[in-house]
Design a protein around this motif. Structure first.
Motif, PDB file in Angstrom:
ATOM      1  N   THR A 117    -126.921 -63.729-109.277  1.00  0.00           N
ATOM      2  CA  THR A 117    -126.917 -62.875-108.091  1.00  0.00           C
ATOM      3  C   THR A 117    -126.442 -63.615-106.848  1.00  0.00           C
ATOM      4  OG1 THR A 117    -128.697 -61.428-108.891  1.00  0.00           O
ATOM      5  CG2 THR A 117    -128.387 -61.551-106.514  1.00  0.00           C
ATOM      6  N   ASN A 118    -127.018 -64.781-106.591  1.00  0.00           N
ATOM      7  CA  ASN A 118    -126.817 -65.456-105.308  1.00  0.00           C
ATOM      8  C   ASN A 118    -125.472 -66.159-105.169  1.00  0.00           C
ATOM      9  OD1 ASN A 118    -129.437 -64.624-105.108  1.00  0.00           O
ATOM     10  ND2 ASN A 118    -130.315 -66.635-104.699  1.00  0.00           N
ATOM     11  N   VAL A 119    -124.837 -66.485-106.284  1.00  0.00           N
ATOM     12  CA  VAL A 119    -123.555 -67.204-106.234  1.00  0.00           C
ATOM     13  C   VAL A 119    -122.454 -66.411-106.938  1.00  0.00           C
ATOM     14  CG1 VAL A 119    -122.345 -69.358-106.739  1.00  0.00           C
ATOM     15  CG2 VAL A 119    -124.793 -69.398-106.180  1.00  0.00           C
ATOM     16  N   PHE A 120    -122.615 -66.162-108.233  1.00  0.00           N
ATOM     17  CA  PHE A 120    -121.575 -65.474-108.979  1.00  0.00           C
ATOM     18  C   PHE A 120    -121.373 -64.047-108.468  1.00  0.00           C
ATOM     19  CE2 PHE A 120    -123.388 -68.289-112.523  1.00  0.00           C
ATOM     20  CZ  PHE A 120    -122.676 -69.381-112.062  1.00  0.00           C
ATOM     21  N   GLY A 121    -122.464 -63.413-108.024  1.00  0.00           N
ATOM     22  CA  GLY A 121    -122.356 -62.064-107.474  1.00  0.00           C
ATOM     23  C   GLY A 121    -121.515 -62.029-106.207  1.00  0.00           C
ATOM     24  N   VAL A 122    -121.620 -63.081-105.406  1.00  0.00           N
ATOM     25  CA  VAL A 122    -120.814 -63.158-104.182  1.00  0.00           C
ATOM     26  C   VAL A 122    -119.335 -63.267-104.539  1.00  0.00           C
ATOM     27  CG1 VAL A 122    -120.275 -64.604-102.181  1.00  0.00           C
ATOM     28  CG2 VAL A 122    -122.663 -64.106-102.771  1.00  0.00           C
ATOM     29  N   ILE A 123    -119.015 -64.077-105.550  1.00  0.00           N
ATOM     30  CA  ILE A 123    -117.620 -64.208-105.981  1.00  0.00           C
ATOM     31  C   ILE A 123    -117.103 -62.867-106.506  1.00  0.00           C
ATOM     32  CG2 ILE A 123    -116.059 -65.353-107.599  1.00  0.00           C
ATOM     33  CD1 ILE A 123    -117.952 -67.765-107.558  1.00  0.00           C
ATOM     34  N   ALA A 124    -117.898 -62.212-107.333  1.00  0.00           N
ATOM     35  CA  ALA A 124    -117.476 -60.941-107.920  1.00  0.00           C
ATOM     36  C   ALA A 124    -117.165 -59.903-106.855  1.00  0.00           C
ATOM     37  CB  ALA A 124    -118.552 -60.420-108.871  1.00  0.00           C
ATOM     38  N   VAL A 125    -118.061 -59.772-105.883  1.00  0.00           N
ATOM     39  CA  VAL A 125    -117.872 -58.763-104.845  1.00  0.00           C
ATOM     40  C   VAL A 125    -116.739 -59.149-103.895  1.00  0.00           C
ATOM     41  CG1 VAL A 125    -118.946 -57.589-102.890  1.00  0.00           C
ATOM     42  CG2 VAL A 125    -120.246 -57.948-104.992  1.00  0.00           C
ATOM     43  N   ALA A 126    -116.721 -60.405-103.469  1.00  0.00           N
ATOM     44  CA  ALA A 126    -115.670 -60.837-102.544  1.00  0.00           C
ATOM     45  C   ALA A 126    -114.289 -60.636-103.153  1.00  0.00           C
ATOM     46  CB  ALA A 126    -115.880 -62.296-102.154  1.00  0.00           C
TER      47      ALA A 126
ATOM     48  N   ALA B  19    -123.022 -43.735 -91.913  1.00  0.00           N
ATOM     49  CA  ALA B  19    -123.310 -44.584 -93.064  1.00  0.00           C
ATOM     50  C   ALA B  19    -123.165 -43.788 -94.354  1.00  0.00           C
ATOM     51  CB  ALA B  19    -124.715 -45.162 -92.972  1.00  0.00           C
ATOM     52  N   HIS B  20    -122.779 -44.492 -95.404  1.00  0.00           N
ATOM     53  CA  HIS B  20    -122.618 -43.901 -96.722  1.00  0.00           C
ATOM     54  C   HIS B  20    -123.143 -44.889 -97.758  1.00  0.00           C
ATOM     55  CE1 HIS B  20    -119.833 -40.918 -94.942  1.00  0.00           C
ATOM     56  NE2 HIS B  20    -119.436 -41.954 -94.222  1.00  0.00           N
ATOM     57  N   ALA B  21    -123.663 -44.365 -98.842  1.00  0.00           N
ATOM     58  CA  ALA B  21    -124.166 -45.218 -99.917  1.00  0.00           C
ATOM     59  C   ALA B  21    -123.063 -45.496-100.921  1.00  0.00           C
ATOM     60  CB  ALA B  21    -125.350 -44.559-100.610  1.00  0.00           C
ATOM     61  N   VAL B  22    -123.062 -46.711-101.456  1.00  0.00           N
ATOM     62  CA  VAL B  22    -122.130 -47.111-102.510  1.00  0.00           C
ATOM     63  C   VAL B  22    -122.948 -47.765-103.620  1.00  0.00           C
ATOM     64  CG1 VAL B  22    -120.209 -48.612-103.137  1.00  0.00           C
ATOM     65  CG2 VAL B  22    -120.219 -47.478-100.908  1.00  0.00           C
ATOM     66  N   VAL B  23    -122.833 -47.256-104.832  1.00  0.00           N
ATOM     67  CA  VAL B  23    -123.538 -47.868-105.951  1.00  0.00           C
ATOM     68  C   VAL B  23    -122.861 -49.201-106.270  1.00  0.00           C
ATOM     69  CG1 VAL B  23    -124.214 -47.657-108.362  1.00  0.00           C
ATOM     70  CG2 VAL B  23    -124.227 -45.637-106.878  1.00  0.00           C
ATOM     71  N   LEU B  24    -123.621 -50.286-106.161  1.00  0.00           N
ATOM     72  CA  LEU B  24    -123.033 -51.606-106.328  1.00  0.00           C
ATOM     73  C   LEU B  24    -124.060 -52.579-106.901  1.00  0.00           C
ATOM     74  CD1 LEU B  24    -120.749 -53.641-105.938  1.00  0.00           C
ATOM     75  CD2 LEU B  24    -121.416 -53.847-103.534  1.00  0.00           C
ATOM     76  N   ASP B  25    -123.769 -53.068-108.088  1.00  0.00           N
ATOM     77  CA  ASP B  25    -124.574 -54.109-108.729  1.00  0.00           C
ATOM     78  C   ASP B  25    -123.732 -55.376-108.707  1.00  0.00           C
ATOM     79  OD1 ASP B  25    -125.916 -55.876-110.355  1.00  0.00           O
ATOM     80  OD2 ASP B  25    -126.223 -54.462-112.003  1.00  0.00           O
ATOM     81  N   VAL B  26    -124.129 -56.359-107.893  1.00  0.00           N
ATOM     82  CA  VAL B  26    -123.298 -57.543-107.705  1.00  0.00           C
ATOM     83  C   VAL B  26    -123.174 -58.386-108.970  1.00  0.00           C
ATOM     84  CG1 VAL B  26    -123.918 -57.596-105.265  1.00  0.00           C
ATOM     85  CG2 VAL B  26    -125.148 -59.067-106.868  1.00  0.00           C
ATOM     86  N   THR B  27    -124.063 -58.181-109.933  1.00  0.00           N
ATOM     87  CA  THR B  27    -124.001 -58.960-111.175  1.00  0.00           C
ATOM     88  C   THR B  27    -123.089 -58.318-112.210  1.00  0.00           C
ATOM     89  OG1 THR B  27    -125.915 -57.879-112.200  1.00  0.00           O
ATOM     90  CG2 THR B  27    -126.357 -59.771-110.759  1.00  0.00           C
TER      91      THR B  27
END
Length: 255
Positions: free
Chosen positions: A125-134, A59-67
């Motif tokens: 977070t719950n919707v737009f963050g999913v689009i951003a990351v995907a 495992a490795h950490a990745v700094v990720l802010d979905v917003t």
């Protein structure tokens, strides 16, 4: 140049530093995947990744802010440079908008009196963050033979369940933020599934159930490991697996 072979499966889980996300990371690592722990807090992400490694996983950490779209793109660039591809994306990051409270106490989301800024924050977070990351990760997900995307939803997002006055969630207060955000996430899951099925990318929504986590003041009756099991199952579906569905560990959840 990636240091990882193309056959090594790589899984990214957003906000996997604790709870259901952390449990899913542990389970996928035990299956032999290299797991990337997405977390806004670098220290907590590193701690979680270290714990998975201590248990025998990779495992490795990745700094990720979905917003933060720019941050999501930067995370994708880092993953491409080091790993070259991505086999699994689990969009686990989510907030209630009411802090760490049990659902029956979340009266501040009643539609007739809710603060619109609260609704916007939850959807961010719950919707737009999913689009951003995907969207940031899709170029990496298109490279393997059998990529999978799992969006962590909730039974609270089921219109069938929540509209039943005698249903299992009838006692919960009405919500203009959290529950609608999960309904929107379910709809988004179907749209991504419809677009990506031709590419062999299976996209499904998961209902972990009422899990004992900080978000509900540990009032849930399922362990994090139990809640994570449906995420892992959907993340490891075979080529003939479903796409565009909504599932709990017990099977399909009604829309």
């Amino acid at each position: 140049m990636s240091e990882y072979a193309t056959h090594q499966k790589i899984a990214l889980i957003t906000e996997a530093k604790k709870g259901i996300g952390r449990a899913a990371a542990e389970q996928l690592a035990l299956l032999g995947m290299t797991v990337l722990i997405g977390a806004r807090d670098p220290r907590r992400g590193e701690d979680a990744a270290g714990a998975v490694r201590a248990a025998g996983g990779n495992a490795h950490a990745v700094v990720l802010d979905v917003t933060d779209q720019a941050n999501a793109r930067a995370a994708a660039e880092q993953i491409e440079e080091r790993f070259g591809h991505l086999d699994v994306l689990i969009n686990n990051a989510g907030i209630t908008g009411s802090g760490q409270v049990s659902p029956e106490d979340a009266h501040d989301q009643v539609p007739s009196s809710v603060d619109l800024d609260r609704v916007r924050a939850v959807f961010e977070t719950n919707v737009f963050g999913v689009i951003a990351v995907a969207n940031a990760m899709l170029p990496l997900l298109r490279r393997p033979l059998a990529p999978r995307i799992v969006n962590v939803s909730s039974a609270a997002g089921s219109l069938t369940i929540t509209s039943d006055p005698d249903g299992p969630l009838a006692a919960l207060p009405t919500s203009a933020a959290y529950a609608p955000s999960k309904t929107a996430l379910n709809a988004l899951t179907v749209q991504y599934a419809n677009e990506l099925r031709k590419n062999g990318i299976l996209v499904n929504a998961a209902d972990p159930g009422y899990v004992d986590t900080e978000i509900n003041n540990h009032s849930g009756y399922l362990t994090a490991a139990q809640g994570a099991s449906v995420l892992v199952r959907l993340a490891t579906l075979g080529a003939d697996g479903p796409t565009g569905g909504f599932f709990s560990e017990d099977g399909p959840v009604p829309w």
